[in-house]
Design a protein around this motif. Sequence first.
Motif, PDB file in Angstrom:
ATOM      1  N   LYS A   7      -0.065  -1.228  -0.120  1.00  0.00           N
ATOM      2  CA  LYS A   7      -0.325   0.033   0.009  1.00  0.00           C
ATOM      3  C   LYS A   7       0.746   1.027  -0.018  1.00  0.00           C
ATOM      4  O   LYS A   7       0.109   2.203  -0.838  1.00  0.00           O
ATOM      5  N   GLN A   8       2.254   1.095   0.325  1.00  0.00           N
ATOM      6  CA  GLN A   8       3.267   2.208  -0.088  1.00  0.00           C
ATOM      7  C   GLN A   8       3.676   2.359  -0.694  1.00  0.00           C
ATOM      8  O   GLN A   8       4.365   3.301  -1.023  1.00  0.00           O
ATOM      9  N   SER A 306       1.447 -10.028   6.697  1.00  0.00           N
ATOM     10  CA  SER A 306       1.457  -8.674   6.859  1.00  0.00           C
ATOM     11  C   SER A 306      -0.338  -8.220   6.399  1.00  0.00           C
ATOM     12  O   SER A 306      -1.071  -7.976   7.549  1.00  0.00           O
ATOM     13  N   ALA A 307      -0.497  -8.413   5.840  1.00  0.00           N
ATOM     14  CA  ALA A 307      -2.413  -7.313   5.341  1.00  0.00           C
ATOM     15  C   ALA A 307      -3.292  -8.127   5.766  1.00  0.00           C
ATOM     16  O   ALA A 307      -3.751  -7.969   5.951  1.00  0.00           O
ATOM     17  N   THR A 332       0.208  -2.096  10.231  1.00  0.00           N
ATOM     18  CA  THR A 332       1.152  -3.067   9.204  1.00  0.00           C
ATOM     19  C   THR A 332       1.962  -2.432   8.152  1.00  0.00           C
ATOM     20  O   THR A 332       0.938  -2.514   7.075  1.00  0.00           O
ATOM     21  N   PHE A 333       3.506  -2.255   8.077  1.00  0.00           N
ATOM     22  CA  PHE A 333       3.929  -2.180   6.887  1.00  0.00           C
ATOM     23  C   PHE A 333       5.460  -2.600   7.169  1.00  0.00           C
ATOM     24  O   PHE A 333       5.749  -3.129   7.944  1.00  0.00           O
ATOM     25  N   GLY A 341      14.973  -6.824   6.760  1.00  0.00           N
ATOM     26  CA  GLY A 341      14.579  -5.897   7.230  1.00  0.00           C
ATOM     27  C   GLY A 341      13.462  -5.855   8.303  1.00  0.00           C
ATOM     28  O   GLY A 341      14.132  -7.220   8.701  1.00  0.00           O
ATOM     29  N   LEU A 342      12.719  -5.084   8.640  1.00  0.00           N
ATOM     30  CA  LEU A 342      11.767  -5.526   9.423  1.00  0.00           C
ATOM     31  C   LEU A 342       9.911  -4.612   9.196  1.00  0.00           C
ATOM     32  O   LEU A 342       9.773  -4.799   8.000  1.00  0.00           O
ATOM     33  N   GLN A 343       9.403  -5.887  10.072  1.00  0.00           N
ATOM     34  CA  GLN A 343       8.197  -6.376   9.622  1.00  0.00           C
ATOM     35  C   GLN A 343       7.714  -5.316  10.939  1.00  0.00           C
ATOM     36  O   GLN A 343       7.799  -5.812  11.751  1.00  0.00           O
TER      37      GLN A 343
END
Length: 764
Positions: A7-8, A306-307, A332-333, A341-343
């Motif tokens: 979404k980003q 996540s979604a 959440t992203f 990376g990071l969730q």
Amino acid sequence: MNLTSFKQRLPAQLTAGALIFLLAGAAASAPLPKGVQLGASVEGITEYRLANGLKVLLFPDNSRPTVTVNVTYLVGSRHENYGETGMAHLLEHLLFKGAKKNPDITRQFADRGMDFNGTTSLDRTNYYEVFQAAPGNLDWALQMEADRMTGSFIAQKDLDSEMTVVRNEFESGENSPTGVLAKRMQSVAYDWHSYGRSTIGNRSDIENVRIANLQAFYRTYYQPDNAVLLVAGKFEPNATLAKINRLFGAIPKPKRQLPQFWTVEPTQDGERSFAVRRQGDVQIVMLGYKVPSSLHDDSDVMAFASAILGDVPTGRLHKSLVETGKASQVFTFGETGYAPGLQYVGAVVKKGEPLEPVRAALIEAVEHFGDTPPTEEEMARIRRTYENQLDRSLNDPQRVGVALSETIALGDWRLFFTGRERIKTISALEVAGVAKRYFRRDNRVTGVFIPEDSPLRAVIPPAPSVESILKDFKPRESKLVSEDFEPTQANILKRTQLATAGGVKLALLPKKNRGETVTVDLRQHMGDEKNLFGKGAVPELTAAMLVRGTSRYTREQLADEFERLRISGGLTHFQTTREHLPEALRLVAHVLKEPGFPQAEFEQLQRQSQVALEASRGEPQSVAARALNRHFDIYPKGDVRHANSIDEDLAELQAARLDELRAYHREFYGSVPAEMAVVGDFDPAVVTPLVEELFGSWKAAANVAPVLRGHAEIAPLATMLDTPDKENGFYAARLNLDLNIDDPDYPALTRRTTSSAKAACARA
């Protein structure tokens, strides 16, 4: 493809499925310009490579009235060095301040009515402009991008003005509770990798970065072999490629080598937590979990997890926290890229309402997500959302141009397309499995934003200059003197005075030194082979209790006395000064002779000793040394020479009683016989009678005799001992020699061995 933050931004990479990449043999009908090589072609996008290393992507679409020009440079905040945080983003701003042929780029954009921007992330920086399809517009955009690729001013005057703009962005981000919490999450989650630094940078770096550093950074990374140029929309491909080759191909291929980065973030070994306390109107709890690189297949599966958790209004967190009134919002992203990376998972809570239940519920929902795999409905919904996003992006040259910057940063623009086939195959079991692998306690970082009107901060003042500290300094005249002492064996023997003070043998070596220091070493002898049998931990505990209180001093008072007399070291080997030596000897004699054995100190010592022993169970060095000693052990349990196991040590420690320590001291402690060496700045005429007074007649009740070690043939051994979760290994070896300390070869051997080898070889 990384769908975590769809979404980003658009997908980044998914492993290849059935999608076929076609070489673009039919993509260009006209001959290629000189030096241009043809690459792959996927669904209307064709890659070319110029002789200087620049990659070119052409995406013609005559159905659109606009053209997008996008340049992606493979440099982001992860490439910054110490003191240069935020420099990639600051440099992005400076590239709009003008170049050799385009001195006022921002005004020129406005004159042509172009939509333009630049963005910086962890791995890349991109610049784009969107404009009406017209040859003049495209010609100008291409020459401008070629001009600012290596010809930007990067001038001090522009840095002075633009720094304040970037600082304002920094300050704006500091006003956002979510932004501040996410920034702190990065820094707490990472120990070493540069992903732990926010792209905006540190305020002091933004304000103080030198123009020379920016210019060097620019010259290193803003080069054709580190960039990808995309042209999408309504244009003529052959003519555009020729223009690109003429404008960009004129830039020389750089001779520099790009820096190599090899830092790998270690596996997190326990949950972490932090709090941010600032003025604010909301509370936030945020969880962060380390997740694989966008290049890893698990990254795409994690995006589904996540979604399913964070979607609004259908996500599990929305239903369990928002619809129940516990939280006002959930989110959440993912923030992933070339490296792991990071969730992020979070919830916003109304100010004044309980935060702890939300934190607990959030952790419960996330870390038990894998126990309840997604339903078919959840999987279908997320799959449909991603497929629609992909289709819309491919139908919009502007969106696909910007989205491709993410996959370009991962290494290949085609990764954008491989995702569609992978989306079709991701299963609910895969999603549950990925959740179980990464949503784990020891991989979690928890952050909370707590609104507070009067936070209790400690503002650390800057360090003063050395000049300001020294401006009024007036050194004292030194009266310290020392002698030029030759430390040869012959000179040491010549200068050493041997004497007897009662039952104490003395070796005195007076010599002047600047600190008037003196070192004392006392060797006592206690017990024999028979009367020491079965004493267990009592001898060691007795020695440790001596400095924990005496008949005249508590432990605290005793420590103060040691400081007052400038005594450093232990009771039987210490250093003091010429002035304090007599009083120091009296204090040491008092401590050795009159320990108080306080009950509370004994219990504390037992606990501390037990913890130390338990802590050594998995330490490689301790495990190896103990195993080696036990292999060579030829003595029965209870013998003072027996090599105990840890469990035997613990049992003896727990069995010891304070009355046994008192009795042991009465029976075994004394200084007849003993040896004392005194070296340094002292008067032998003062020391000798004092030693005789304090130690010369203090004789133990128990018999004293050397406890010798015997020699025995021991079978050779080579073994590996496992110490789980210990990264460092330890090697220990021992050679069984029939050699005693009075053998002629012993001194020469000990000079070439370590202290541990000497202990292994000696039998007395």
